[in-house]
Scaffold this motif. Structure first.
Motif, PDB file in Angstrom:
ATOM      1  N   LYS A 109       0.826  -1.211   0.000  1.00  0.00           N
ATOM      2  CA  LYS A 109       0.000   0.000   0.000  1.00  0.00           C
ATOM      3  C   LYS A 109       0.861   1.263   0.000  1.00  0.00           C
ATOM      4  O   LYS A 109       0.335   2.357   0.233  1.00  0.00           O
ATOM      5  N   GLU A 110       2.137   1.092  -0.247  1.00  0.00           N
ATOM      6  CA  GLU A 110       2.995   2.256  -0.483  1.00  0.00           C
ATOM      7  C   GLU A 110       2.994   2.513  -1.986  1.00  0.00           C
ATOM      8  O   GLU A 110       3.504   1.715  -2.768  1.00  0.00           O
ATOM      9  N   ILE A 111       2.391   3.626  -2.389  1.00  0.00           N
ATOM     10  CA  ILE A 111       2.085   3.869  -3.798  1.00  0.00           C
ATOM     11  C   ILE A 111       2.750   5.152  -4.271  1.00  0.00           C
ATOM     12  O   ILE A 111       2.699   6.182  -3.593  1.00  0.00           O
ATOM     13  N   PHE A 112       3.357   5.084  -5.458  1.00  0.00           N
ATOM     14  CA  PHE A 112       4.031   6.232  -6.050  1.00  0.00           C
ATOM     15  C   PHE A 112       3.189   6.756  -7.208  1.00  0.00           C
ATOM     16  O   PHE A 112       2.930   6.027  -8.168  1.00  0.00           O
ATOM     17  N   ILE A 113       2.755   8.006  -7.089  1.00  0.00           N
ATOM     18  CA  ILE A 113       1.978   8.648  -8.144  1.00  0.00           C
ATOM     19  C   ILE A 113       2.936   9.461  -9.001  1.00  0.00           C
ATOM     20  O   ILE A 113       3.526  10.423  -8.535  1.00  0.00           O
ATOM     21  N   GLN A 114       3.108   9.047 -10.248  1.00  0.00           N
ATOM     22  CA  GLN A 114       4.073   9.718 -11.129  1.00  0.00           C
ATOM     23  C   GLN A 114       3.360  10.729 -12.014  1.00  0.00           C
ATOM     24  O   GLN A 114       2.326  10.428 -12.615  1.00  0.00           O
ATOM     25  N   GLN A 115       3.913  11.932 -12.088  1.00  0.00           N
ATOM     26  CA  GLN A 115       3.378  12.988 -12.940  1.00  0.00           C
ATOM     27  C   GLN A 115       4.545  13.669 -13.655  1.00  0.00           C
ATOM     28  O   GLN A 115       5.702  13.501 -13.285  1.00  0.00           O
ATOM     29  N   ASP A 116       4.198  14.432 -14.712  1.00  0.00           N
ATOM     30  CA  ASP A 116       5.265  15.179 -15.377  1.00  0.00           C
ATOM     31  C   ASP A 116       5.429  16.524 -14.682  1.00  0.00           C
ATOM     32  O   ASP A 116       4.858  16.768 -13.621  1.00  0.00           O
ATOM     33  N   ASN A 117       6.225  17.413 -15.270  1.00  0.00           N
ATOM     34  CA  ASN A 117       6.529  18.681 -14.621  1.00  0.00           C
ATOM     35  C   ASN A 117       5.660  19.833 -15.126  1.00  0.00           C
ATOM     36  O   ASN A 117       6.083  20.990 -15.083  1.00  0.00           O
ATOM     37  N   PHE A 125      -2.608   3.455   3.823  1.00  0.00           N
ATOM     38  CA  PHE A 125      -1.883   3.726   2.588  1.00  0.00           C
ATOM     39  C   PHE A 125      -0.785   4.761   2.850  1.00  0.00           C
ATOM     40  O   PHE A 125      -0.870   5.561   3.788  1.00  0.00           O
ATOM     41  N   LYS A 126       0.224   4.743   2.001  1.00  0.00           N
ATOM     42  CA  LYS A 126       1.274   5.753   2.050  1.00  0.00           C
ATOM     43  C   LYS A 126       1.560   6.192   0.620  1.00  0.00           C
ATOM     44  O   LYS A 126       2.159   5.467  -0.171  1.00  0.00           O
ATOM     45  N   PHE A 127       1.081   7.393   0.268  1.00  0.00           N
ATOM     46  CA  PHE A 127       1.214   7.904  -1.087  1.00  0.00           C
ATOM     47  C   PHE A 127       2.420   8.831  -1.204  1.00  0.00           C
ATOM     48  O   PHE A 127       2.723   9.600  -0.290  1.00  0.00           O
ATOM     49  N   HIS A 128       3.108   8.735  -2.338  1.00  0.00           N
ATOM     50  CA  HIS A 128       4.215   9.635  -2.652  1.00  0.00           C
ATOM     51  C   HIS A 128       3.957  10.227  -4.035  1.00  0.00           C
ATOM     52  O   HIS A 128       3.429   9.546  -4.915  1.00  0.00           O
ATOM     53  N   ILE A 129       4.342  11.471  -4.230  1.00  0.00           N
ATOM     54  CA  ILE A 129       4.311  12.073  -5.562  1.00  0.00           C
ATOM     55  C   ILE A 129       5.738  12.158  -6.072  1.00  0.00           C
ATOM     56  O   ILE A 129       6.626  12.624  -5.364  1.00  0.00           O
ATOM     57  N   ARG A 130       5.946  11.691  -7.294  1.00  0.00           N
ATOM     58  CA  ARG A 130       7.262  11.854  -7.894  1.00  0.00           C
ATOM     59  C   ARG A 130       7.099  12.381  -9.317  1.00  0.00           C
ATOM     60  O   ARG A 130       6.129  12.031 -10.012  1.00  0.00           O
ATOM     61  N   CYS A 131       7.997  13.230  -9.720  1.00  0.00           N
ATOM     62  CA  CYS A 131       7.938  13.871 -11.031  1.00  0.00           C
ATOM     63  C   CYS A 131       9.045  13.343 -11.930  1.00  0.00           C
ATOM     64  O   CYS A 131      10.128  12.982 -11.460  1.00  0.00           O
ATOM     65  N   GLN A 132       8.760  13.299 -13.209  1.00  0.00           N
ATOM     66  CA  GLN A 132       9.819  13.001 -14.161  1.00  0.00           C
ATOM     67  C   GLN A 132      10.850  14.124 -14.106  1.00  0.00           C
ATOM     68  O   GLN A 132      10.488  15.285 -13.929  1.00  0.00           O
ATOM     69  N   PRO A 133      12.132  13.796 -14.260  1.00  0.00           N
ATOM     70  CA  PRO A 133      13.134  14.862 -14.299  1.00  0.00           C
ATOM     71  C   PRO A 133      12.821  15.846 -15.415  1.00  0.00           C
ATOM     72  O   PRO A 133      12.390  15.439 -16.501  1.00  0.00           O
ATOM     73  N   PRO A 134      13.006  17.151 -15.201  1.00  0.00           N
ATOM     74  CA  PRO A 134      12.703  18.136 -16.239  1.00  0.00           C
ATOM     75  C   PRO A 134      13.593  17.935 -17.466  1.00  0.00           C
ATOM     76  O   PRO A 134      14.738  17.517 -17.360  1.00  0.00           O
TER      77      PRO A 134
END
Length: 383
Positions: A219-227, A248-257
């Motif tokens: 339930k550790e989930i990474f939400i990936q989005q662009d910049n 749950f444990k949510f993280h937001i991570r972005c693609q490198p610019p």
């Protein structure tokens, strides 16, 4: 010719088979109780004894009652090198993009040698707990934790979280032949800003993930989005307030610019759903929404699974071109591998490709700065 089932005389049962058996019983169960005959059915299906199936199910129930993801481990362990060092993934994620922009900096921050950092990264993560989000404009005229499958091919989780329209309801300002003045109409939101994205993420996407997420996976989930500017930051206060709730444990991570596009939605998902939507005629916004939703429902989880493998193939190509956008999407004959039942869950990377990328990252900074952005390569290596 039918494939011969695994014999019951084998004393060592693979861990993967144990977990698939447990997942199958979880799908059949209601409130932690499996129906009569389910244990024997699962034992026959996976080629084990009824007693073994009972033991696996008992272990799975204990883990469920303890509130942890179901993970049945084998009792027999192979030889392991005591000196093998594993990088602490949590520590790596805590570092900023600049602190892990190359091997030398990452090794310094982790207080290990550069060779230690470079070793052991030869296989991509299966990405079962990564959710990709993005926006997509659909037009009335032509101009998404990845699916989970059981050993027998049964879909455990279809990989689709939901599709959420950026629309609002407004009263019609004028009378027409189709409706009187004041009738509530669906209108598209013309400007999708940070506030709109935050509300969609917190009020729609996260609740939908919680509702559809399989019980037996992390339930550790990474939400990936662009910049894109409308997307919120990983330390957004409103997001953090709901990021660790309901187990749950949510993280937001972005693609490198300025890096190659590593979002499965752009790589294949939007293309697949657009082609389905293009076949349907829409005379208004409401009809367009119905078409897009029905296209979303019709999209096969097997198609989504192949898109994630395409992503991993693209990451390998990005390594080969040192983070540049100038690469071709690889073709791996996924249809043929599916028919042969040999389609992998995660792609392996040739050791030479990784070593070449690591050597590139170790170049002096003043040399690297004149080339293409290396953050895409860093992301592909797995930092």
């Amino acid at each position: 010719m039918e494939e011969e089932p695994a014999g019951r005389d084998s004393r060592i049962i693979p861990t993967s088979k144990k977990n698939l058996l447990a997942q199958t019983l979880l799908q059949w169960s209601k409130a932690g109780v499996v129906p009569h005959g389910a244990i024997q059915k699962a034992a026959t299906q996976f080629g084990v004894s009824r007693k073994t199936a009972q033991r696996i199910w008992a272990e799975a129930k204990l883990q469920i009652q303890s509130g942890v993801p179901v993970n049945i481990r084998g009792r027999v362990k192979g030889y392991e090198h005591k000196d093998k060092f594993q990088l602490d993934a949590a520590k790596v994620r805590e570092l900023s993009v600049l602190e892990r922009s190359n091997i030398r900096k990452l090794a310094y921050k982790l207080d290990v040698s550069k060779s230690t950092v470079a070793n052991g990264m030869l296989k991509y993560h299966p990405m079962h707990n990564v959710v990709h989000i993005d926006e997509k404009w659909f037009y009335m005229t032509k101009t998404s934790e990845r699916p989970h499958f059981a050993e027998n091919g049964e879909v455990i989780f279809d990989g689709k979280i939901g599709i959420f329209p950026f629309t609002t309801m407004e009263p019609a300002k004028r009378k027409s032949k189709n409706r009187p003045r004041g009738t509530m109409e669906t209108k598209p939101i013309q400007s999708v800003n940070k506030e709109v994205m935050r509300a969609c993420l917190i009020e729609k996407i996260i609740p939908a993930i919680k509702a559809k997420w399989p019980h037996n996976v992390s339930k550790e989930i990474f939400i990936q989005q662009d910049n894109a500017k409308p997307h919120i930051h990983h330390n957004d206060a409103d997001f953090l307030a709901v990021a660790s709730t309901d187990g749950f444990k949510f993280h937001i991570r972005c693609q490198p610019p300025q890096s190659p596009d590593c979002n499965v939605l752009d790589l294949g998902y939007f293309r697949a759903i657009q082609s389905l939507q293009d076949d349907k005629v829409a005379k208004g916004v409401d009809e367009l929404l119905r078409n897009v939703h029905s296209s979303f429902d019709e999209l096969s989880p097997y198609t989504l699974n192949k898109v994630f493998l395409t992503l991993q193939g693209c990451l390998t190509e990005i390594l080969k071109v040192q983070g540049c956008n100038g690469y071709k999407t690889p073709h791996m004959n996924k249809e043929r591998l599916t028919r042969m039942r040999t389609l992998p869950q995660a792609l392996e990377v040739e050791e030479g490709v990784v070593k070449a990328a690591v050597a590139y990252l170790q170049l002096p900074e003043h040399d690297v700065s004149t080339n293409y952005d290396i953050s895409g390569v860093t992301a592909a290596v797995g930092f």
